[in-house]
Design a protein around this motif. Sequence first.
Motif, mmCIF file in Angstrom:
data_model
loop_
_atom_site.group_PDB
_atom_site.id
_atom_site.type_symbol
_atom_site.label_atom_id
_atom_site.label_comp_id
_atom_site.label_asym_id
_atom_site.label_seq_id
_atom_site.Cartn_x
_atom_site.Cartn_y
_atom_site.Cartn_z
ATOM 1 N N GLY A 124 4.762 -11.844 1.151
ATOM 2 C CA GLY A 124 3.700 -11.579 2.117
ATOM 3 C C GLY A 124 2.341 -11.814 1.473
ATOM 4 O O GLY A 124 2.155 -12.641 0.606
ATOM 5 N N ARG A 182 0.570 -9.538 -0.249
ATOM 6 C CA ARG A 182 0.225 -8.586 -1.282
ATOM 7 C C ARG A 182 0.110 -9.301 -2.626
ATOM 8 O O ARG A 182 0.928 -10.151 -2.970
ATOM 9 C CB ARG A 182 1.293 -7.489 -1.352
ATOM 10 C CG ARG A 182 0.871 -6.283 -2.150
ATOM 11 C CD ARG A 182 1.978 -5.253 -2.219
ATOM 12 N NE ARG A 182 2.328 -4.802 -0.880
ATOM 13 C CZ ARG A 182 3.500 -5.032 -0.312
ATOM 14 N NH1 ARG A 182 4.411 -5.714 -0.963
ATOM 15 N NH2 ARG A 182 3.747 -4.607 0.901
ATOM 16 N N PRO A 202 7.934 -1.529 7.789
ATOM 17 C CA PRO A 202 7.090 -2.408 6.970
ATOM 18 C C PRO A 202 5.643 -1.958 6.853
ATOM 19 O O PRO A 202 5.058 -2.029 5.767
ATOM 20 C CB PRO A 202 7.210 -3.758 7.684
ATOM 21 C CG PRO A 202 8.546 -3.710 8.356
ATOM 22 C CD PRO A 202 8.734 -2.287 8.779
ATOM 23 N N ALA A 203 5.042 -1.477 7.950
ATOM 24 C CA ALA A 203 3.637 -1.059 7.881
ATOM 25 C C ALA A 203 3.466 0.121 6.928
ATOM 26 O O ALA A 203 2.492 0.179 6.159
ATOM 27 C CB ALA A 203 3.137 -0.694 9.273
ATOM 28 N N ASP A 210 3.684 -1.033 3.281
ATOM 29 C CA ASP A 210 2.420 -1.598 2.804
ATOM 30 C C ASP A 210 1.437 -0.492 2.421
ATOM 31 O O ASP A 210 0.749 -0.586 1.396
ATOM 32 C CB ASP A 210 1.807 -2.489 3.891
ATOM 33 C CG ASP A 210 2.605 -3.770 4.091
ATOM 34 O OD1 ASP A 210 3.394 -4.125 3.182
ATOM 35 O OD2 ASP A 210 2.457 -4.404 5.149
ATOM 36 N N GLU A 211 1.381 0.567 3.209
ATOM 37 C CA GLU A 211 0.437 1.640 2.918
ATOM 38 C C GLU A 211 0.799 2.346 1.610
ATOM 39 O O GLU A 211 -0.075 2.632 0.784
ATOM 40 C CB GLU A 211 0.424 2.645 4.074
ATOM 41 C CG GLU A 211 -0.593 3.764 3.880
ATOM 42 C CD GLU A 211 -0.682 4.692 5.067
ATOM 43 O OE1 GLU A 211 -1.581 5.547 5.090
ATOM 44 O OE2 GLU A 211 0.151 4.556 5.989
ATOM 45 N N TYR A 245 2.479 1.129 -0.918
ATOM 46 C CA TYR A 245 2.258 0.251 -2.068
ATOM 47 C C TYR A 245 0.770 0.020 -2.330
ATOM 48 O O TYR A 245 0.356 -0.162 -3.475
ATOM 49 C CB TYR A 245 2.998 -1.071 -1.869
ATOM 50 C CG TYR A 245 4.422 -0.994 -2.380
ATOM 51 C CD1 TYR A 245 4.740 -1.362 -3.677
ATOM 52 C CD2 TYR A 245 5.431 -0.509 -1.562
ATOM 53 C CE1 TYR A 245 6.030 -1.273 -4.143
ATOM 54 C CE2 TYR A 245 6.727 -0.410 -2.023
ATOM 55 C CZ TYR A 245 7.023 -0.798 -3.315
ATOM 56 O OH TYR A 245 8.305 -0.691 -3.787
ATOM 57 N N ASP A 246 -0.010 -0.006 -1.289
ATOM 58 C CA ASP A 246 -1.462 -0.135 -1.503
ATOM 59 C C ASP A 246 -1.990 1.059 -2.294
ATOM 60 O O ASP A 246 -2.848 0.909 -3.172
ATOM 61 C CB ASP A 246 -2.181 -0.240 -0.157
ATOM 62 C CG ASP A 246 -1.988 -1.600 0.505
ATOM 63 O OD1 ASP A 246 -1.568 -2.540 -0.212
ATOM 64 O OD2 ASP A 246 -2.236 -1.708 1.726
ATOM 65 N N ARG A 260 9.339 -7.929 -3.862
ATOM 66 C CA ARG A 260 8.315 -6.895 -3.794
ATOM 67 C C ARG A 260 7.911 -6.473 -5.206
ATOM 68 O O ARG A 260 6.723 -6.277 -5.496
ATOM 69 C CB ARG A 260 8.819 -5.698 -2.994
ATOM 70 C CG ARG A 260 7.734 -4.667 -2.723
ATOM 71 C CD ARG A 260 8.290 -3.498 -1.933
ATOM 72 N NE ARG A 260 8.606 -3.901 -0.574
ATOM 73 C CZ ARG A 260 9.643 -3.441 0.114
ATOM 74 N NH1 ARG A 260 10.473 -2.598 -0.433
ATOM 75 N NH2 ARG A 260 9.836 -3.842 1.356
ATOM 76 N N SER A 294 5.695 -9.007 -6.716
ATOM 77 C CA SER A 294 4.364 -9.137 -6.132
ATOM 78 C C SER A 294 3.399 -8.045 -6.568
ATOM 79 O O SER A 294 2.189 -8.213 -6.443
ATOM 80 C CB SER A 294 4.463 -9.155 -4.601
ATOM 81 O OG SER A 294 4.833 -7.869 -4.120
#
Length: 841
Positions: free
Chosen positions: A589, A591, A759-760, A763-764, A766-767, A788, A791
């Motif tokens: 993605g 990231r 998925p959303a 992302d949060e 991992y951010d 993942r 990345s």
Amino acid sequence: MVFNRSLLARAALGPAAGALLMAFMAAGAIPAYQMYSVGLAAVYTIVVLSVGLLAGWSGIWSVGHPAFFAIGAYFAAYGSGHDWSLEAVVLGAVATGAALGAFLGYAGARFSMLYIALLTLAFTTVTLELVNRWSGVTGGDQGVPVVQLRSALGLGTVLGGGAGAQYLAVGAAAVVLALAVPAAASGLRMRLVAAKSHPLAARTIGIAPEAQSSLSFAVSGACTCFAGVLLGLLTGFVSPEPFSLAFGISLIAACVLGGVGTIVGAVAGGIYLTWNPSLSSAVGLPQPVVQGIVLIGVLLFLPGGAVPFLAKLARSVLRRLPRRPGSEDPSPSPAPEDLAPVAPPPEAADGDPVLLHLEHVSVSYGGLKALEDASLTLRQNEVLAVIGPNGAGKTTLLNVLSGLTGNGRVSGTADFAGRPLLGARATARRRLGIGRTFQHAEVFSELTVAENVLCTRRRITARHRTEVARLLRSVGLTDVADRRPAELPFGLRKRLDLARALAERPKLLILDEPFGGLDTAERALLAGHIRRLHSEGTAVVVIDHVLDDLFSVAHRVLAFDFGRTIGEGTPDAVLQDPKVRSSYLGTVGGRSRPPEHTGERSMVRLHGVGHAYGGVTALRDIELDVRQGVVLGIAGANGAGKSTLAGILHGSLAPSRGGRETTGTVRTSLAPEGRALFKTLSLRENLDVAAYAAGITGASLRERLEETVQWLPPRLRDRMSAPAGALSGGEQQMLAIARALIVGPDVLIVDEPALGLAPALVDEVYDRLAGLARDGLTVVLLEQLLSRAMSVCHEVAVLHEGVVAAHGRPGDPAFEALAEAAYFDGGPVAATTPAATAGTS
């Protein structure tokens, strides 16, 4: 039930001892004033036996047996006053005890041990209250006499309180002990113990735990009511006093003293109950005090009971005696030729009849869909492999087939051998021809290897024992047939699980991760056995993460992800499917990796680390260096050893071999797989508990708590008083990381942070982890998806079957190709190592 000479000899010991005792009584060798005590000990022996076997075989501790005892005694009193025959009184008492016991056993099967004890306590309380109030029948507090009972069969008349009752009690106890011996070797006992040991596994072989509890309680209640009849005849008078709750506690103490679930132990317990008043008088202490001292002493020094302790001591002495030449135990025979690998099976013919057909099957637990719109067709004589990452829905699919979905809501249609499947109970599916194994070899720990397989039969014959012996030989377990599973390495327990599933020659065999935890030789043997089963006409559905072994036995592969089917075909075709590869490896993605770090200092270093759980090797020869400021990714499929490695890096798990070193004082903190939050505590309390455990209190705690709360997203900061169980999956994951952060770690270890998240939310999470890395925190990230990890990490180590199969830096095309190959088949170890990458950062 198979009667051999040894069994008959042991069963005859009770009647022989009873006949000898009655001969002594008749000859006057026992004083007249002791005759009553001998009869009472015989009656108590029956009661202790019924309570002890109920606890030992079914795991049910009852304080309700004084009520059964009272029911039998009052039956004797009522029958003697209304001219009933002895046989009518006994049959009435036994039938009543069996009916009430069956009800209590069935009702109690839904509850834990504590609630069963409370249920039986309530039963005793209600029964004693009825005894006191139903004075027209029971005489209330004043009691009621037992005059005489004539035998309808012409066996004479038993007078209440007379010598005939004493002889009857001894003879009855001898008969009950004789019946208990073959019962202990029967399929009934094996099935009761199986239902107690592992209710879920028991259902897969046709054993309904609630039915077994009902049956065992019925037999126990009937025996105790019978003993109550004998007590009424022995005493000649029945009053409520002997049936108090204190007597129920005394029964349990007597069971523990003699040995729970042992026949000879029941005799010891009956003798103890009879002469405990004399012992109390001799030492000048109240009976409850003496009982408490004896029970505490037994629990501390003889936890298995006096009789098992003496038996173990005797065996130990006998083993030390010199043996005759040639009497040594034979050495274990090698694995049978039946287990040797055979050639791969021919492809299943498309013309084979359909055995199993699923269409649009879904399983949901509340708002979570574990399986969604799954469809498959399985032909007879076909081996179907089911693959997918952790949480993809594979085990849920197997549970649908074996009827173990619990409270899940199942929809869709399923037909097996032309019959509807979804409506059938789990216990009925064994009879339909479905056998199943479990990922962790869920065997019955209290049964021997042979009994684990024999318990699949309701009635055991000589032919069944011969068949089981042949089956155990086919899987290489002949030499350990008389041993308990706990004495065996994991590989042999896996074979036992397989043998139990094969015991009744199923049409369909379901294998749940059969290759997991086995070494190379054991996996080869298992693969050969699966091929042999196929050649004999058995259809197989198998899931596993060891893809090379799995694909070597499969005709067809079905791939799942997020509860949905994403691919189907031959092993080679499915593994090349982009959707399937993405489900395992993930997609990068948008990231990007965290900024390059400049730290060189080693924080945690592992040297030659290996770890095993019993006979299961989880890690082998791990060399790993976690350097300051690095985000180190540990990627691997489920079962590769990631969580074990996380525990060793954290320091909460000591490796079986090798060493763990830290540079100076390094504080590590772990956010475990599954989060392990305290669901009933608030968010703030979850953080407080972690801080208290690390010794952080007072002003330091308030300061650390403020910093950690600021790290959380605003929607969580505003809900610090809400229970953790009310959060969504992603919110719970962020709380779990915050709980690990509150201790102020130098190294943060996060195990599978994306597990089960949308998925959303992934992302949060991992951010926020990337933000910690930008602030200079050293992070070890254990991740199932390789892409993942590639990345977001500075370095990535790929685990395959407990070995670091590749280790290098993302961005290097050569390493990326090597890492992908290592992820699936454990390809050659990468040339790049932690040392090689250290100087390039």
